[in-house]
Design an enzyme around this catalytic site. Structure first.
Site, PDB file in Angstrom:
ATOM      1  N   CYS A 181       0.834  -1.189   0.000  1.00  0.00           N
ATOM      2  CA  CYS A 181       0.000   0.000   0.000  1.00  0.00           C
ATOM      3  C   CYS A 181       0.876   1.249   0.000  1.00  0.00           C
ATOM      4  CB  CYS A 181      -0.904   0.017   1.229  1.00  0.00           C
ATOM      5  SG  CYS A 181      -1.784  -1.524   1.503  1.00  0.00           S
ATOM      6  N   GLY A 222       2.299  -7.175   7.425  1.00  0.00           N
ATOM      7  CA  GLY A 222       2.123  -5.735   7.245  1.00  0.00           C
ATOM      8  C   GLY A 222       1.173  -5.467   6.103  1.00  0.00           C
ATOM      9  N   ASP A 223       1.595  -4.591   5.187  1.00  0.00           N
ATOM     10  CA  ASP A 223       0.761  -4.289   4.022  1.00  0.00           C
ATOM     11  C   ASP A 223       1.338  -4.903   2.747  1.00  0.00           C
ATOM     12  OD1 ASP A 223       2.972  -2.587   4.098  1.00  0.00           O
ATOM     13  OD2 ASP A 223       1.960  -1.026   2.952  1.00  0.00           O
ATOM     14  N   GLU A 224       2.147  -5.952   2.893  1.00  0.00           N
ATOM     15  CA  GLU A 224       2.756  -6.606   1.745  1.00  0.00           C
ATOM     16  C   GLU A 224       1.945  -7.828   1.316  1.00  0.00           C
ATOM     17  OE1 GLU A 224       6.741  -7.392   3.207  1.00  0.00           O
ATOM     18  OE2 GLU A 224       7.504  -5.788   1.930  1.00  0.00           O
TER      19      GLU A 224
END
Length: 306
Positions: A181, A222-224
């Protein structure tokens, strides 16, 4: 296996005492009498049960003297008939695991009279439903992300390696899309981590709806996220899906009546053009993602070794 024991005499003289030995057991205890009909087929009749057995099997002492088909539907009666027949024919204890609403592990043992004739089958069944469900839950958690339910890095590695082997045999391409993101930290800092978690769950659903059946969507942490596209024959196919993902993530994000601006960047690596091994493919896709973020974000870039 109990030999040289006339259990019929024991039951007739001390049945109440025998039953009381199992009254407080949480395991289920059944004692079935063995009969042989005119066709040489074995039949089994209920002789003794403890309270646990009656509760789980939904039977009462009214079942005593009855056969399986007298108290159970055809399918279940046939299964029990098969299990008990196997014990008599084998002449030794047999283990069975029954799956259903209740998962039971059973050991069935033949009981012989003084003439060496199998007159009864003794069965102990343990309810292992809770244990089995816990084992399944732990196995699921080992391979899936807790927040989104997507495959985690461990499962992704297995699936990606399998996809590469399949692509090699079919002479196809595999595309690995590595995305995160743009400015996700701002979402957490502005609206809090609970909102950030809800956002990631919504993002996972959008990503899954943007790809084809059979494609893999995983969360690394996370955002991965990583998406693996299989059955690929051209870069154009990958570009269409990558554009679809960008458009899906650009649609308005309304969380708790708040509009949250958002975009994502994607790095793409192709098998076999940019890498032949799973880890190298992921690494190259990550490098392409880094380049996409450095050149303006909200876009996708293919890995270029130059």
């Amino acid at each position: 296996m109990v030999k040289k024991l006339d259990i019929t005499t024991l039951i007739s003289q001390h049945g109440d005492i025998l039953t009381s030995l199992f009254d407080h057991m949480s395991d289920m205890f059944f004692l079935m009498a063995v009969e042989e009909d005119a066709d040489g087929e074995y039949q089994f009749r209920y002789v003794l049960m403890n309270p646990s057995a009656m509760h789980v099997a939904q039977l009462s002492e009214e079942a005593y003297g009855k056969k399986f088909e007298d108290v159970y539907p055809h399918e279940k009666a046939n299964l029990l008939q098969y299990m008990y027949t196997q014990v008599v024919k084998s002449g030794s204890p047999i283990h069975f695991t029954a799956n259903g609403d209740i998962i039971g592990e059973s050991i069935l043992s033949p009981v012989y009279d003084s003439n060496g004739v199998c007159t009864h089958v003794f069965s102990i069944t343990r309810d292992v439903t809770a244990r089995t469900n816990l084992e399944s839950q732990l196995a699921y958690m080992a391979y899936h992300d807790v927040l989104t339910g997507l495959p985690n890095r461990r499962l992704l590695s297995k699936k990606l390696q399998h996809a590469l082997r399949a692509a090699q045999s079919k002479e196809e391409m595999v595309a690995t899309l590595y995305l995160d993101c743009d400015r996700f930290k701002e979402i957490n800092d502005t609206w809090g981590h609970d909102t950030g978690d809800l956002f990631l769950q919504m993002l996972a659903k959008r990503l899954k709806s943007s790809v084809r059946d059979g494609d893999i969507v995983a969360r690394l942490g996370g955002d991965e996220f990583v998406i693996v596209l299989t059955g690929i024959h051209s870069e154009r196919q990958v570009e269409k899906i990558a554009n679809r993902i960008l458009l899906a993530t650009q649609e308005p994000w309304m969380i708790e009546d708040r509009a949250i601006p958002f975009s994502t960047s994607i790095g793409i690596a192709l098998y076999p053009a940019s890498a032949s091994e799973a880890e190298q493919l992921l690494s190259n896709a990550d490098k392409a993602l880094y380049q996409a973020k450095n050149t303006g974000r909200n876009r996708f870039l293919f890995f270029d070794s130059t």
